[in-house]
Structure formats: structure tokens, C-alpha cells
Write an enzyme that holds these catalytic residues in place. Sequence first.
Site, PDB file in Angstrom:
ATOM      1  N   ASP A 195     -13.201   0.555  11.337  1.00 52.36           N
ATOM      2  CA  ASP A 195     -13.492  -0.797  11.795  1.00 52.36           C
ATOM      3  C   ASP A 195     -12.707  -1.785  10.942  1.00 52.36           C
ATOM      4  O   ASP A 195     -12.286  -1.479   9.820  1.00 52.36           O
ATOM      5  CB  ASP A 195     -14.995  -1.072  11.686  1.00 52.36           C
ATOM      6  CG  ASP A 195     -15.401  -2.360  12.402  1.00 52.36           C
ATOM      7  OD1 ASP A 195     -14.624  -2.828  13.259  1.00 52.36           O
ATOM      8  OD2 ASP A 195     -16.480  -2.895  12.104  1.00 52.36           O
ATOM      9  N   GLY A 204       4.669   1.401   8.251  1.00 51.43           N
ATOM     10  CA  GLY A 204       4.552   1.403   9.697  1.00 51.43           C
ATOM     11  C   GLY A 204       5.628   0.565  10.360  1.00 51.43           C
ATOM     12  O   GLY A 204       6.213  -0.329   9.730  1.00 51.43           O
ATOM     13  N   LYS A 234      -3.974  -5.888   6.402  1.00 51.52           N
ATOM     14  CA  LYS A 234      -2.947  -5.483   7.364  1.00 51.52           C
ATOM     15  C   LYS A 234      -2.482  -6.686   8.179  1.00 51.52           C
ATOM     16  O   LYS A 234      -3.303  -7.460   8.677  1.00 51.52           O
ATOM     17  CB  LYS A 234      -3.505  -4.400   8.303  1.00 51.52           C
ATOM     18  CG  LYS A 234      -4.042  -3.176   7.565  1.00 51.52           C
ATOM     19  CD  LYS A 234      -4.743  -2.200   8.496  1.00 51.52           C
ATOM     20  CE  LYS A 234      -3.776  -1.465   9.387  1.00 51.52           C
ATOM     21  NZ  LYS A 234      -4.443  -0.349  10.124  1.00 51.52           N
ATOM     22  N   ALA A 247       0.835  -1.199   0.000  1.00 51.87           N
ATOM     23  CA  ALA A 247       0.000   0.000   0.000  1.00 51.87           C
ATOM     24  C   ALA A 247       0.868   1.246   0.000  1.00 51.87           C
ATOM     25  O   ALA A 247       1.927   1.286   0.636  1.00 51.87           O
ATOM     26  CB  ALA A 247      -0.918   0.007   1.214  1.00 51.87           C
ATOM     27  N   PRO A 248       0.439   2.296  -0.712  1.00 47.91           N
ATOM     28  CA  PRO A 248       1.213   3.545  -0.720  1.00 47.91           C
ATOM     29  C   PRO A 248       1.203   4.201   0.656  1.00 47.91           C
ATOM     30  O   PRO A 248       0.287   4.016   1.447  1.00 47.91           O
ATOM     31  CB  PRO A 248       0.487   4.405  -1.751  1.00 47.91           C
ATOM     32  CG  PRO A 248      -0.890   3.847  -1.824  1.00 47.91           C
ATOM     33  CD  PRO A 248      -0.761   2.379  -1.558  1.00 47.91           C
ATOM     34  N   GLY A 249       2.236   4.989   0.926  1.00 46.70           N
ATOM     35  CA  GLY A 249       2.327   5.684   2.197  1.00 46.70           C
ATOM     36  C   GLY A 249       3.579   5.283   2.956  1.00 46.70           C
ATOM     37  O   GLY A 249       4.350   4.409   2.531  1.00 46.70           O
ATOM     38  N   ILE A 250       3.791   5.928   4.094  1.00 48.37           N
ATOM     39  CA  ILE A 250       4.953   5.638   4.944  1.00 48.37           C
ATOM     40  C   ILE A 250       4.746   4.294   5.624  1.00 48.37           C
ATOM     41  O   ILE A 250       3.713   4.055   6.246  1.00 48.37           O
ATOM     42  CB  ILE A 250       5.150   6.750   5.992  1.00 48.37           C
ATOM     43  CG1 ILE A 250       5.366   8.095   5.295  1.00 48.37           C
ATOM     44  CG2 ILE A 250       6.309   6.420   6.920  1.00 48.37           C
ATOM     45  CD1 ILE A 250       5.378   9.275   6.248  1.00 48.37           C
TER      46      ILE A 250
END
Length: 597
Positions: free
Chosen positions: A392, A343, A359, A338-341
Amino acid sequence: MADGLTPARRAADRLVDDPNSAEGSEAAAVAQSILIGFDRHYALFRYNAQQAKARYEAADWHAIRDLASERIEFYDARVSEAVERIGREFGAARLATGNWQQVKRQYVSLLAEHRQPELAETFFNSVCAKVLHRTYFHNNFIFVRPGVATDYLDGKPPSYRAYYPAQAGYERSLRNMFIDLGLACPFVDIERDLARVLAALRAHMPEALEAAIDCQVHVLRTLFFRNKGAYLIGRYLNDGELLPFAIPILQDARRRLYLDTVLFGTERLETLFNFSRAYFMVDMEVPSAYVRFLKSLMPTKPESEIYTMLGLHKQGKTAFYRDLLAHLNHSDDRFVIAPGIKGLVMGVFTLPSFPYVFKIIKDTRRKDVSREFVKKQYQLVKVHDRVGRMADTWEYSDVPFPKARLDAALLKELRETAPSLIEEDETNIVIRHLYIERRMIPLNIFLEQADDAQRERAIMEYGDAIRQMVAANIFPGDMLYKNFGMTRQGRVVFYDYDEVAYMTDCNFRRIPPPRTPEDEMASEPWYTVGPTDVFPEEFGTFLLGDPRIRALFMKHHAELLDAAFWQKKQAGIRAGLLEDVFPYPESMRFHHQPTSA
């Protein structure tokens, strides 16, 4: 042979299907035992919704929240009871290698006149998964597809009431609609409220409200309860047009009812049923009929999310997995990171053509965060009131993904960061535990790409999200923008739960002034810091480096940097105050409308 079975196998199947044979008798008894477990579960589920109505009439808001939270545990408890009973009465070891296909056939026969067959099938799947080791667990043992159709299933009386304004008039039809709800509380002024509803309808539909020959108002028979509100859900049909609506019914300090507003249109209904809100409590004899009705109001909302928002989250999971399998069969893109920083605790991947993210809890993560702690955090949010600001999730175990559909970089990352969670064969990679939630644009990415107006709106939403979580006794912990997402409706929602805590468990403090110039220059703080201490004035250091964002944040949410704000909210929570968080704009409430309306 057309069915692919040998004569001996077909003869064995007939023997097991024969209720007079020992094998058939046992299969029928196991099926009956599972259905008894489900019926007990659903009876308790309905009783919970009936209790919600009584608690609403008594204005016992804390009890309503407790009911909503407790209900989430019902399902797993009943599944465990059913598994224990089967093991005790039939022997789990013997059943583990027995012919569950025959148990399934017997079970289907028991559902012919059942009012909740789709839920009972999901319960069967859950029990089967617990009884059988995955080595013996096959799709032909369970209900991968529905075994009993629910397309025209309804209760007696039917799931919705119908009113006919062309014959009775609008005022009388509306008045009867609220009388039929049977609430044991008086209205402040029902005639005033009905006039407001009609005025709102006229404003929404400027053309004359002339009732055509087919004019009808349909409303679901039972109210939808959540927090301090009861919601009447319906649809207005006139001259072939359908208009969805919802009417929130609230109480004043004297326990008198009033209609707070009326919400028209699919978009407003979708906000009410948003996946980031607490589940409704609704007494439904035939849940599929309610889902079918709601689907007519929100055509693009998946049934998986509708079932979930009705408190039937296990059925939501079943429907979602069927949707996923169907989508995989009709698409060819690959799962990607997934795009983004990235975790520090969770790995996230997605299928671009499917609006969800998957996730996993990494094996390699911060040392002070265990896998069990992360699961506990997600469960905390699951059972808590999410006030429309916390995503959720559906939680799954042992989910197979076609290896050919995983991008090489994703497959490499899974093998490196979570080897204990994956099991591979030639064609599939099985992930032992994962969470699935709606996909959003990470807020940090949205802010980078936004124009000035979008940026201000996003910062306003960001601060409002924090305020509303605070009202629900939730401190987000890590408030970095990367932990929030922007939904397609333009709402900011939180989705990283590693550091979530109850407000009442935190100690909000101001940073004490330095004692000497040396204190101010020191690399270490000159004051003691306890494990639950939070210093709100430090938030700006991490959040407000961009001058444009700083200006907007200080304009709309400066008090979030002041410990006094947090201490005041904390005191209110400890005093038992439940703040109102409405799933619609404050400006839409009737008391904000001109008197003439």
C-alpha cells in the site's frame, strides 16, 4: 512583546474571535461548515462498516469487497463538497486571503466534546489546503500538531468489553464474549469451537491456566470485517502479563459460523494488520480508543499504519507526516537513492534511518506510459484487495524536504529526471507529487545474498505471492524479481504497478509450434501477438537463468509456466469465484489440528 504581535494585531484578533463581530461571525460560520462536512463524512464511514456487518451475515462477499473499495473515495468527495460549499457561501477568493488562524481557533472550540477530534482536524487541513493556494498556505493555518488531546477519550459504552474468568470461569466468559457480538447467524458448534480456543490457549501457555485475581479478557466492541472474515480482536491479561489475540470467524456453505483459529501474540497481529492487506471495515464511535487498544497489542506498529488499516488512510497520512517531521528533528542522516536496479518509470529514494521509501514518477520514462496512467495504476491497487501481497502507499502533494538533508547524487537525479515535479528555494526542495511505502529488501538483492535455505523459502514466497494476486484478479505484468520485496517478516510483496492488469483483461495463450525450421530460427515470432496476449511459458526466459533458482521454481511453482493454470484461474474469476486467502498459515486452522485439541 512576548507573543510577537503588535497591539493593533492583537486587537484585530480579539475582534475576529468575538462571535458578535462580523469577522468573528464569519470565522465561526466557516468552522461550523467544515465540521458539518466532516460529520457527514464520518456518518457515511460508520454506515459503510454497519453495512459490512449486514453483508457478512448474508454471506454477500462481492458486496463486502465493493463496500471496501467504494469507501476509499468517500473522503475526497466530502472534502470537495465542503470546499464547494465554503466557496459558494463565503467566497473562496476572499477567504484565500482571510485570517484562517481565526477559523482554526473557532474550529478547535467546536471539538471540545467531539468523539473524533483528530479526524476532524485532518479534514480541516484537507479543506484548508484546497481553499488556499500554497502561496498563502502556512503551518499556523492548519493542525501540524493535534489541537485536541485524545489520550483518554472513549465512547459510551466504552470501546471494549471486559470479561472476568476468575469469577465466571473461562468457558462462560468465552461464551458470553461471542453472544455479545450479536451476529445474526447460528454457529455450527460453538461448544466445540470454544473448547478449541481454550486448548490453543493452553498450548500457547503451557503453565496452568489458573486465573489470577487480576485475570481479564478485553475485546473490542465491534468486529473487524475484511473479505470473507470477521475478526474478534482482544487481549488476555493474567498476573500482569498481556497476551494479544485475534479470532477469525468464518462461514460454511450453509451460512453457519465457526471459529477458524486463534492467533496469539504481537507478531500474528502485525501480520493481520500488515500494510500490504486490504483495510478493515470497523464501526467505531471513537477511533482513537481503538487505535490506543491496538497499540497495546502491537507496540512497535506506528499509529499511522494502524489508522490506515482501519480504513482511515487520510488520518494515517497525517500521523505519518508528523512522525517524519519528528524523525528529521532527531536524526542527521541524508536521503539517498534507494538501493536496487533503477526503474524506468519511478525514481525511489529513502532515509536510511527511517523504514520507508519515497517514490516519484519520472519526467523521463518509457514513452508509452503517461504520468496519468501510472497514477491510475496506483489507484487501482489502492482500492483493490491486496491480499497481503501488494504494498500500500500514501500519496502526497507539495512535500518540502530540507535541501541540506538530500545527498548530492539524489539531488542531481531529481533535477535531471523529474524537473517538473520539484520547486526549490534556498533551504527546501518541494516535491509536488510522491508516493510513500514501507521499505523492503528488493527480492533480486535478497536472492543474491541468501543461503540455500533462505533462497528456497524466498522462491516459495515469490510463487505464493503471484498465486495470491491471481486469486484476487490481479496479473502482475512484470514479474522480475526487482519488482518484489522481502519484508522483515519474511514475506514477498509486489510493489511495481506499471504493468498491473486484471486477470480477466488478459488473454493467456500457449506458444503455437513452429510451422517450419525457419520459423524456429527466425528473430521475429511466427505467430500473431495481440495487445493483451500473455505467454506464460516465456516467463522462464526472464526469471530462471540461475540454475539454482530454476530448480527451486520448477519444484514448487512449475505450473506458473503453463497457460492452463492461468486460464483455469481466469475462468474461476469470471464465474464469480472468490478464493480464500488467509492472513495466517493453513496449518494453524482448527480443522488441521488433532481432534484432541
